[in-house]
Design a protein around this motif. Structure first.
Motif, PDB file in Angstrom:
ATOM      1  N   PHE A 120       9.753  -8.095  19.434  1.00  0.00           N
ATOM      2  CA  PHE A 120       8.313  -8.285  18.826  1.00  0.00           C
ATOM      3  C   PHE A 120       7.575  -9.291  19.798  1.00  0.00           C
ATOM      4  N   ASN A 121       6.104  -9.416  19.546  1.00  0.00           N
ATOM      5  CA  ASN A 121       5.315 -10.104  20.289  1.00  0.00           C
ATOM      6  C   ASN A 121       5.602 -11.581  20.254  1.00  0.00           C
ATOM      7  N   THR A 122       6.292 -11.991  19.132  1.00  0.00           N
ATOM      8  CA  THR A 122       7.003 -13.349  19.253  1.00  0.00           C
ATOM      9  C   THR A 122       8.077 -13.500  18.191  1.00  0.00           C
ATOM     10  N   ILE A 123       8.604 -14.554  17.815  1.00  0.00           N
ATOM     11  CA  ILE A 123       9.588 -14.909  16.705  1.00  0.00           C
ATOM     12  C   ILE A 123       9.093 -14.455  15.504  1.00  0.00           C
ATOM     13  N   LEU A 124       9.956 -13.385  14.866  1.00  0.00           N
ATOM     14  CA  LEU A 124       9.404 -12.940  13.516  1.00  0.00           C
ATOM     15  C   LEU A 124      10.452 -12.560  12.662  1.00  0.00           C
ATOM     16  N   ARG A 125      10.284 -12.661  11.391  1.00  0.00           N
ATOM     17  CA  ARG A 125      11.236 -12.146  10.594  1.00  0.00           C
ATOM     18  C   ARG A 125      11.215 -10.715  10.365  1.00  0.00           C
ATOM     19  N   PRO A 126      12.621 -10.221  10.619  1.00  0.00           N
ATOM     20  CA  PRO A 126      12.718  -8.655  10.484  1.00  0.00           C
ATOM     21  C   PRO A 126      12.393  -8.162   8.973  1.00  0.00           C
ATOM     22  N   GLY A 127      12.477  -9.135   8.110  1.00  0.00           N
ATOM     23  CA  GLY A 127      12.413  -8.630   6.656  1.00  0.00           C
ATOM     24  C   GLY A 127      10.717  -8.221   6.431  1.00  0.00           C
ATOM     25  N   ASP A 128      10.041  -8.943   7.057  1.00  0.00           N
ATOM     26  CA  ASP A 128       8.511  -8.950   6.565  1.00  0.00           C
ATOM     27  C   ASP A 128       7.521  -9.267   7.868  1.00  0.00           C
ATOM     28  N   GLY A 129       7.901  -9.602   8.977  1.00  0.00           N
ATOM     29  CA  GLY A 129       6.975  -9.936   9.954  1.00  0.00           C
ATOM     30  C   GLY A 129       6.512 -11.285   9.753  1.00  0.00           C
ATOM     31  N   LYS A 130       6.968 -12.204   8.883  1.00  0.00           N
ATOM     32  CA  LYS A 130       6.591 -13.576   9.010  1.00  0.00           C
ATOM     33  C   LYS A 130       6.876 -14.117  10.187  1.00  0.00           C
ATOM     34  N   MET A 131       5.929 -15.264  10.440  1.00  0.00           N
ATOM     35  CA  MET A 131       6.570 -16.184  11.704  1.00  0.00           C
ATOM     36  C   MET A 131       7.275 -17.334  10.992  1.00  0.00           C
ATOM     37  N   PRO A 132       8.510 -17.469  11.257  1.00  0.00           N
ATOM     38  CA  PRO A 132       9.367 -18.458  10.597  1.00  0.00           C
ATOM     39  C   PRO A 132       9.008 -20.010  10.913  1.00  0.00           C
ATOM     40  N   ASP A 133       8.872 -20.802   9.769  1.00  0.00           N
ATOM     41  CA  ASP A 133       8.960 -22.135  10.286  1.00  0.00           C
ATOM     42  C   ASP A 133       9.963 -23.236   9.676  1.00  0.00           C
ATOM     43  N   LYS A 176       0.752  -1.276  -0.058  1.00  0.00           N
ATOM     44  CA  LYS A 176       0.042   0.058  -0.135  1.00  0.00           C
ATOM     45  C   LYS A 176       0.867   1.123   0.033  1.00  0.00           C
ATOM     46  N   LEU A 177       1.956   1.142   0.928  1.00  0.00           N
ATOM     47  CA  LEU A 177       2.584   2.401   0.973  1.00  0.00           C
ATOM     48  C   LEU A 177       3.927   2.403  -0.013  1.00  0.00           C
ATOM     49  N   GLU A 178       4.167   1.312  -0.867  1.00  0.00           N
ATOM     50  CA  GLU A 178       5.331   1.224  -1.650  1.00  0.00           C
ATOM     51  C   GLU A 178       6.706   1.573  -0.908  1.00  0.00           C
ATOM     52  N   MET A 179       6.521   0.984   0.297  1.00  0.00           N
ATOM     53  CA  MET A 179       7.703   1.149   1.288  1.00  0.00           C
ATOM     54  C   MET A 179       8.462  -0.248   1.513  1.00  0.00           C
ATOM     55  N   PRO A 180       9.642  -0.481   1.617  1.00  0.00           N
ATOM     56  CA  PRO A 180      10.266  -1.899   1.660  1.00  0.00           C
ATOM     57  C   PRO A 180       9.668  -2.547   2.995  1.00  0.00           C
ATOM     58  N   SER A 181       9.586  -3.674   2.779  1.00  0.00           N
ATOM     59  CA  SER A 181       8.687  -4.564   3.944  1.00  0.00           C
ATOM     60  C   SER A 181       9.622  -4.424   5.240  1.00  0.00           C
ATOM     61  N   HIS A 182      10.943  -4.486   5.103  1.00  0.00           N
ATOM     62  CA  HIS A 182      11.802  -4.358   6.512  1.00  0.00           C
ATOM     63  C   HIS A 182      11.665  -3.052   6.956  1.00  0.00           C
ATOM     64  N   GLU A 183      11.552  -2.023   6.190  1.00  0.00           N
ATOM     65  CA  GLU A 183      11.379  -0.862   6.723  1.00  0.00           C
ATOM     66  C   GLU A 183       9.768  -0.563   7.650  1.00  0.00           C
ATOM     67  N   VAL A 184       9.043  -1.109   6.888  1.00  0.00           N
ATOM     68  CA  VAL A 184       7.548  -1.203   7.440  1.00  0.00           C
ATOM     69  C   VAL A 184       7.764  -1.915   8.825  1.00  0.00           C
ATOM     70  N   MET A 185       8.520  -2.874   8.676  1.00  0.00           N
ATOM     71  CA  MET A 185       8.400  -3.907  10.090  1.00  0.00           C
ATOM     72  C   MET A 185       9.137  -3.256  11.127  1.00  0.00           C
ATOM     73  N   TYR A 186      10.364  -2.550  10.644  1.00  0.00           N
ATOM     74  CA  TYR A 186      11.099  -1.832  11.707  1.00  0.00           C
ATOM     75  C   TYR A 186      10.313  -0.787  12.341  1.00  0.00           C
ATOM     76  N   ASN A 187       9.554   0.057  11.541  1.00  0.00           N
ATOM     77  CA  ASN A 187       8.969   1.333  12.209  1.00  0.00           C
ATOM     78  C   ASN A 187       7.711   0.830  12.682  1.00  0.00           C
ATOM     79  N   LEU A 188       6.927  -0.176  12.415  1.00  0.00           N
ATOM     80  CA  LEU A 188       5.519  -0.664  12.735  1.00  0.00           C
ATOM     81  C   LEU A 188       6.070  -1.254  14.458  1.00  0.00           C
ATOM     82  N   SER A 189       7.076  -2.186  14.295  1.00  0.00           N
ATOM     83  CA  SER A 189       7.521  -2.658  15.556  1.00  0.00           C
ATOM     84  C   SER A 189       7.755  -1.637  16.622  1.00  0.00           C
ATOM     85  N   SER A 190       8.429  -0.313  15.997  1.00  0.00           N
ATOM     86  CA  SER A 190       8.734   0.658  16.943  1.00  0.00           C
ATOM     87  C   SER A 190       7.511   1.424  17.431  1.00  0.00           C
TER      88      SER A 190
END
Lengths: 93, 433
Positions: free
Chosen positions: B232-245, A54-68
């Protein structure tokens, strides 16, 4: 020189002649990303992948900011999908 | 910046506030000696306080560390300086060293901070949290981590925008931007080096793709994900938030590898990887965990049983040396390796890879002393002048070494080494009144 308690940041700002440029840039960047993510979540819960598309933002950046934002209490973790792979995220209203 | 020079006297200076330094300081203190414990970080506890559990007992690391740290922090004979670096040390007589130390400003009066975290909430800045190994952000006004000691806020001045929001909400007015570095001349009778270890930078091995492939982590990053105070709330991939298996561990990543300048075994990687694999089997019951190894070195008490226990739990062990990791479009990773048993080149796909990074010596220890030479061994750890008879003695009379400053070792051995160093220091102090 006596500096009034509670106003010492102003003292250091004046002593340094302003705010460090790098700190200003980092804050600006974080605020932009925070705004994009929180705006996108206003329409409903989304996963990192959905936000990334949706944001056309790399997923690792979304993950990092979202987790923060989760850590700062602005976003909450929702449910996991049917495949037990991705969690959704929602605004902490 | 302004500096104030203070002259302070102690019986012993312990450099490094990890588990070895803390143990050595405590032993000296309970014997009646006045100790100054200097730690460069904002909290004592070293690496151990950041771990999830310890091997082979799977005891909670924080539960072991925090009572010990609390005892150290409250002991009347121990003074702790955090955020402090030792510049140089001169031996001025047979019984006296002068150490120049600089205490960096924390911009918070620790004694007044109630760790209410209101400053953290008010701070608008977000930067990478080094205590979560970059997996998540933290504020510029922050408490390093929840079990930090001292548990007090600090200001990251390099990233602070000096907006003053933290000061406005602080109920005790403990934030103080007028603080400046303090330089002190410490007069001490003995020195214990407990400077610990670093972990090799995995970017030195580009074949593993760390930094480029977001689902390649270091074992310390996984350690944080497994800890109760996880990012994170559990073990997640930093790349996309997927729970690894389907997870893989790459052992000897930057150890037993002369090409990166670290030919020695790090001694802890096999066992901490096996520990993490067991914890992952608990956290992700449906996941497959594979450990790629050259040799499993389960040499300590209970280690072999711990290894067998992991096998029994279903951890897959592959005797293989990883040549290269590549990334697929979906973030999964392909490991190309040599199967050591068959000599064949193989490939395997995983959705998360953990690099069990090797132990390396910290930089700058050999340059600490002025007018005296601190000998280092061939791998740049502090050389023990008589490893069998006096394992804590160094090349300088009155200077002792504890823990991983002498080379890679696990936690129990670090504590034993600290016991040895403190005993030798106590004996030295009694003989040199």
């Amino acid at each position: 020189m006596e500096v009034e308690k509670g106003k010492t940041a102003k003292y250091l700002r004046e002593k340094l002649g302003g705010i460090p440029e790098q700190a200003k840039e980092r804050l600006k960047e974080f605020n932009q990303q925070k705004k994009k993510i929180t705006e996108a979540l206003k329409d409903g819960e989304l996963t990192v992948k959905q936000l990334s598309e949706k944001l056309e933002m790399p997923s690792h950046e979304v993950m990092y900011n979202l987790s923060s934002l989760v850590k700062y209490g602005q976003v909450l973790v929702g449910d996991i999908d049917d495949m037990d792979e991705y969690f959704t995220y929602k605004l902490n209203k | 910046m302004e500096n104030t020079i203070k002259n302070i006297t102690y019986d012993a200076l312990v450099i490094g506030g990890g588990i070895a330094g803390g143990e050595a300081a405590l032993n000296l203190a309970v014997t009646g000696f006045k100790v100054l414990l200097v730690e460069k970080d904002l909290s004592v506890g070293g690496k151990m306080i950041m771990l999830s559990k310890v091997f082979p007992t799977l005891d909670c690391s924080a539960c072991i560390t925090t009572p010990k740290i609390s005892e150290i922090s409250r002991h009347p004979n121990i003074t702790i300086f955090t955020g402090t670096e030792v510049g140089n040390i001169r031996k001025v007589s047979d019984t006296e060293f002068v150490a120049k130390v600089t205490k960096k400003p924390r911009y918070v009066h620790v004694a007044d901070c109630t760790s209410c975290q209101l400053c953290e909430q008010a701070c608008p800045v977000s930067v990478s949290d080094e205590y979560q190994y970059g997996l998540v952000g933290r504020k510029a006004a922050f408490i390093p981590f929840s079990i930090a000691s001292p548990k007090a806020a600090a200001i990251d001045i390099d990233n602070c925008t000096l907006c003053g929001a933290c000061e406005k909400v602080c109920p005790t007015n403990c934030i103080d931007f007028t603080m400046v570095p303090e330089t002190m001349n410490l007069h001490v009778r003995t020195v214990i080096l407990a400077t610990g270890f670093d972990l090799i930078d995995p970017k030195k091995m580009p074949r593993y793709g760390y930094g480029t492939f977001k689902n390649v982590l270091t074992a310390m990053q996984m350690e944080r994900q497994l800890a109760p105070t996880r990012p994170f709330n559990t073990i997640l991939r930093p790349g996309d938030g997927k729970m690894p298996d389907k997870l893989a561990y790459v052992l000897c990543a930057g150890s037993r590898d002369a090409t990166v300048g670290n030919p020695i075994c790090s001694q802890i990687c096999c066992m901490y990887s096996i520990k993490q694999a067991q914890l992952l089997m608990g956290a992700l019951p449906m996941a497959d965990v594979t450990i790629y190894y050259i040799n499993i070195r389960s040499f300590g008490k209970g280690f072999e049983e711990f290894y067998q226990q992991a096998k029994g739990m279903g951890v897959n062990f592959v005797k293989g040396k990883i040549g290269r990791i590549t990334e697929k479009e979906n973030g999964n990773l392909t490991l190309r390796y040599e199967d050591i048993n068959t000599g064949k080149l193989m490939e395997a796909d995983h959705d998360m890879v953990v690099l069990s990074t090797g132990v390396v010596p910290p930089k700058g220890i050999d340059g600490l002393f002025e007018g005296e030479t601190l000998y280092m061994d061939q791998f740049n750890f502090v050389k023990q002048s008589d490893p069998l008879a006096n394992p804590s003695k160094t090349s300088i009379d009155g200077v002792f070494v504890a823990g991983t400053a002498t080379g890679p070792m696990d936690i129990p051995d670090s504590i034993l080494s600290a016991g040895s160093a403190s005993s030798e220091a106590i004996s030295y102090l009694i003989q040199h009144v």
